[in-house]
Design an enzyme around this catalytic site. Structure first.
Site, PDB file in Angstrom:
ATOM      1  N   HIS A  13       5.354 -26.086   2.137  1.00 48.27           N
ATOM      2  CA  HIS A  13       5.437 -25.856   1.255  1.00 48.27           C
ATOM      3  C   HIS A  13       4.854 -26.447   0.391  1.00 48.27           C
ATOM      4  CE1 HIS A  13       8.486 -27.841  -0.226  1.00 48.27           C
ATOM      5  NE2 HIS A  13       9.827 -26.987   0.998  1.00 48.27           N
ATOM      6  N   GLU A  17      10.231 -28.364  -6.923  1.00 43.75           N
ATOM      7  CA  GLU A  17      11.173 -28.666  -7.987  1.00 43.75           C
ATOM      8  C   GLU A  17      12.310 -29.221  -7.687  1.00 43.75           C
ATOM      9  OE1 GLU A  17      11.260 -24.925 -10.198  1.00 43.75           O
ATOM     10  OE2 GLU A  17       9.783 -25.170 -11.390  1.00 43.75           O
ATOM     11  N   GLY A  31      18.032 -22.018  -2.940  1.00 42.94           N
ATOM     12  CA  GLY A  31      16.240 -21.824  -2.045  1.00 42.94           C
ATOM     13  C   GLY A  31      15.876 -20.462  -2.333  1.00 42.94           C
ATOM     14  N   GLU A  91      14.367 -23.052   5.599  1.00 48.89           N
ATOM     15  CA  GLU A  91      14.974 -24.665   5.863  1.00 48.89           C
ATOM     16  C   GLU A  91      15.983 -24.548   6.476  1.00 48.89           C
ATOM     17  OE1 GLU A  91      14.528 -27.671   5.585  1.00 48.89           O
ATOM     18  OE2 GLU A  91      14.173 -28.170   3.945  1.00 48.89           O
TER      19      GLU A  91
END
Length: 200
Positions: A13, A17, A31, A91
């Site tokens: 990705h 932020e 997330g 993740e």
């Protein structure tokens, strides 16, 4: 040895932020709904999409985290391919390191190098991450033939997946070149031989 049916590109990705805040965001409760792309991350996603626009991408799959979905959506706009989410590309879960400084990664990676099954502080083991990621690719191999497939995921997940294609232990994933935000790499090409480590 059996050859790959499809070509697989892997993309981390764009800058998120969470990257800017320098914190670990690995819990789906955080997330999947928060911590999307920064402006730099959006730019990286667009640039990556343009860079692969000549590779005739047929399918895009992404993690269901906000930062990967936003990345895949930007790429999809350029390539005109609708992305599909799959939780197996999520993740790696970093347990009690959630919300802590990104410096925590180094601590986890040192433990990984000693034991691929380590789960200290509630961290998902590299063995577990590799199992779910490889299973997903194996499923795609069963479903498709002759396709170019882009997988949009996360740094640790992609490096651990890549370990299976380099015949190294999953805990040695950090010996592979770092996967930068927004970077696209080739995981496997159609017609290339599978190595012994890929098979579940």
């Amino acid at each position: 040895m059996k050859e790959f049916n499809n070509t697989y590109l892997i993309m981390r990705h764009g800058q998120s932020e969470a990257n800017v805040a320098d914190i670990v965001v690995s819990d789906p409760a955080n997330g999947c709904s928060k911590y999307g792309l920064s402006e730099m991350g959006k730019h990286q996603a667009r640039e990556a999409a343009l860079a692969v626009s000549n590779q005739n991408v047929d399918l895009i799959y992404c993690s269901d985290f906000k930062r990967t979905k936003e990345t895949a959506d930007i790429v999809a706009q350029v390539l005109s391919v609708e992305p599909v989410t799959d939780a197996r590309l999520r993740e790696r879960f970093f347990g009690q390191y959630e919300g802590k400084s990104s410096a925590s990664y180094d601590e986890v990676w040192k433990k990984d190098a000693l034991d691929s099954d380590q789960t200290e502080m509630g961290v998902e083991s590299t063995t577990s991450v590799r199992r779910r990621a490889v299973a997903f690719v194996a499923e795609l191999e069963q479903l498709f033939f002759g396709k170019v497939i882009l997988l949009v995921s996360h740094g640790d997940t992609l490096q651990i997946l890549s370990s299976a294609f380099h015949d190294i232990e999953s805990g040695q994933h950090r010996t592979l070149p770092h996967h930068e935000t927004g970077e696209v790499k080739t995981l496997a090409k159609a017609g290339s031989s599978k190595n012994r480590e890929f098979t579940l």
